[in-house]
Design a protein around this motif. Structure first.
Motif, PDB file in Angstrom:
ATOM      1  N   PHE A 171      -3.796   3.102  -1.625  1.00 59.88           N
ATOM      2  CA  PHE A 171      -3.901   2.365  -2.874  1.00 59.88           C
ATOM      3  C   PHE A 171      -2.943   1.176  -2.798  1.00 59.88           C
ATOM      4  CE2 PHE A 171      -3.749   1.228  -7.262  1.00 59.88           C
ATOM      5  CZ  PHE A 171      -4.930   1.701  -7.814  1.00 59.88           C
ATOM      6  N   GLU A 227       1.675  10.809  -4.766  1.00 59.18           N
ATOM      7  CA  GLU A 227       1.405  10.566  -6.178  1.00 59.18           C
ATOM      8  C   GLU A 227       2.637   9.869  -6.744  1.00 59.18           C
ATOM      9  OE1 GLU A 227      -1.746  13.140  -7.358  1.00 59.18           O
ATOM     10  OE2 GLU A 227      -1.812  11.979  -5.494  1.00 59.18           O
ATOM     11  N   GLN A 275       0.821  -1.212   0.000  1.00 64.66           N
ATOM     12  CA  GLN A 275       0.000   0.000   0.000  1.00 64.66           C
ATOM     13  C   GLN A 275       0.854   1.262   0.000  1.00 64.66           C
ATOM     14  OE1 GLN A 275      -2.167   1.226   3.600  1.00 64.66           O
ATOM     15  NE2 GLN A 275      -4.030   1.446   2.373  1.00 64.66           N
ATOM     16  N   ARG A 319       0.162   5.560   0.603  1.00 65.75           N
ATOM     17  CA  ARG A 319      -0.794   6.540   1.100  1.00 65.75           C
ATOM     18  C   ARG A 319      -0.224   7.944   0.904  1.00 65.75           C
ATOM     19  NH1 ARG A 319      -4.733   4.659   4.698  1.00 65.75           N
ATOM     20  NH2 ARG A 319      -4.871   6.766   5.549  1.00 65.75           N
ATOM     21  N   ASP A 320      -1.105   8.872   0.576  1.00 64.74           N
ATOM     22  CA  ASP A 320      -0.804  10.305   0.583  1.00 64.74           C
ATOM     23  C   ASP A 320       0.445  10.663  -0.220  1.00 64.74           C
ATOM     24  OD1 ASP A 320      -3.040  11.137   2.221  1.00 64.74           O
ATOM     25  OD2 ASP A 320      -2.027  10.151   3.889  1.00 64.74           O
ATOM     26  N   ASN A 354      -2.514   7.986  -7.972  1.00 68.36           N
ATOM     27  CA  ASN A 354      -2.873   9.039  -7.025  1.00 68.36           C
ATOM     28  C   ASN A 354      -3.333   8.336  -5.754  1.00 68.36           C
ATOM     29  OD1 ASN A 354      -4.197   9.872  -9.990  1.00 68.36           O
ATOM     30  ND2 ASN A 354      -2.840  11.418  -9.147  1.00 68.36           N
ATOM     31  N   ALA A 355      -2.374   8.042  -4.849  1.00 65.96           N
ATOM     32  CA  ALA A 355      -2.644   7.100  -3.759  1.00 65.96           C
ATOM     33  C   ALA A 355      -3.703   7.599  -2.777  1.00 65.96           C
ATOM     34  CB  ALA A 355      -1.349   6.776  -3.025  1.00 65.96           C
ATOM     35  N   GLY A 356      -3.676   8.886  -2.485  1.00 66.34           N
ATOM     36  CA  GLY A 356      -4.688   9.420  -1.582  1.00 66.34           C
ATOM     37  C   GLY A 356      -4.763   8.658  -0.268  1.00 66.34           C
ATOM     38  N   ARG A 357      -5.988   8.325   0.143  1.00 67.48           N
ATOM     39  CA  ARG A 357      -6.192   7.643   1.429  1.00 67.48           C
ATOM     40  C   ARG A 357      -5.578   6.253   1.458  1.00 67.48           C
ATOM     41  NH1 ARG A 357     -11.103   9.880   0.264  1.00 67.48           N
ATOM     42  NH2 ARG A 357     -11.927   7.860  -0.429  1.00 67.48           N
ATOM     43  N   ASP A 408      -8.992  11.425  -2.500  1.00 69.04           N
ATOM     44  CA  ASP A 408      -9.537  10.183  -3.049  1.00 69.04           C
ATOM     45  C   ASP A 408      -8.445   9.425  -3.804  1.00 69.04           C
ATOM     46  OD1 ASP A 408     -12.058  10.746  -2.073  1.00 69.04           O
ATOM     47  OD2 ASP A 408     -12.740  11.670  -3.949  1.00 69.04           O
ATOM     48  N   PRO A 409      -8.360   8.107  -3.620  1.00 71.12           N
ATOM     49  CA  PRO A 409      -7.391   7.326  -4.392  1.00 71.12           C
ATOM     50  C   PRO A 409      -7.870   7.098  -5.822  1.00 71.12           C
ATOM     51  CG  PRO A 409      -8.637   5.895  -2.937  1.00 71.12           C
ATOM     52  CD  PRO A 409      -9.086   7.294  -2.626  1.00 71.12           C
TER      53      PRO A 409
END
Length: 253
Positions: A109, A73, A68, A70-71, A104-107, A137-138
């Motif tokens: 991915f 790109e 994973q 998070r947060d 765009n990993a966001g929360r 948003d991922p």
């Protein structure tokens, strides 16, 4: 995109040799380039939204298990060979010289990467951009990119609502260029922003500085002209150094 010679401000050029920050995981090896470390007394290894540019190698038959992010790109630029991606959203993607991948990993991915046993050895860049805030948003983008034109900068990604083929959620534009020995071009630039340039292949003269294979330069307070001293493949990032950023990404902190 560049000002004329009479309007060009005096620029400052900071250079760096090939990074000595690396990891060796057998079939997967990485070299981390930190643009912020090029500026004396700069207290951040990244430079504004650009956290790090990673030169990555994958041997044929290499598998990086599902993990994973998070947060941050994460952009995969593959000038030759193939990088195979799958994720928990059911995507099964092949990134090569004709495609660009942006996570765009966001929360959060989850994804895995691989090469098959009959794939060629892979050398690519994995670029980590800090988003403007936490918890976005991922999502994932995997798109064809325009054919390269010799001697011209090709726009690869940029901020949302821009004219690049793919986007990141902060103020960074990315370009690449294939420049034949003896040819000259200006670095991409934008008023008030700075430009980081990485020599993926070949060698160039940038202002009064010489840059070779895997070396880099950060140009502040203006732009600069470069001339290829050998056939060169270049990647350039035009960065707003004052953009708001988060520094809590999984890798690109």
């Amino acid at each position: 995109m560049t000002d004329g010679p009479s309007a060009r401000p005096q620029s400052r050029i900071h250079t760096a040799p090939r990074t000595d920050v690396s990891q060796d995981q057998g079939g997967f090896r990485t070299h981390f380039n930190f643009p912020g470390r090029m500026v004396p007394a700069h207290d951040d290894h990244g430079y504004g939204p650009l956290a790090t540019v990673v030169e990555s190698f994958m041997d044929p038959g290499t598998h990086i298990p599902m993990h994973q992010h998070r947060d941050e790109e994460i952009i995969s630029w593959v000038p030759g060979g193939v990088m195979r991606h799958d994720d928990r959203r059911g995507n099964d993607l092949v990134t090569d010289s004709e495609h660009l991948l942006v996570m765009n990993a966001g929360r959060g991915f989850w994804h895995a990467e691989a090469t098959l046993a009959d794939d060629p050895p892979l050398r690519m860049l994995q670029i980590f951009v800090r988003p403007r805030r936490l918890g976005l948003d991922p999502g994932i983008q995997h798109e064809p990119i325009p054919d390269p034109v010799a001697g011209e900068w090709r726009h690869l990604f940029g901020p949302e609502d821009g004219d690049a083929p793919l986007f990141v959620r902060n103020a960074v534009d990315c370009y690449d260029c294939r420049l034949a020995a003896g040819e000259t071009t200006d670095l991409p630039s934008r008023p008030g922003w700075d430009t980081y340039c990485y020599v993926f292949e070949g060698a160039v003269e940038l202002g009064d500085e010489s840059l070779g294979h895997t070396e880099s330069a950060l140009v502040t307070d203006g732009t600069a002209t470069l001339t290829a001293s050998a056939d060169a493949t270049l990647v350039a990032f035009v960065i707003d150094p004052d953009a708001p950023v988060t520094r809590q990404g999984t890798i690109g902190r």
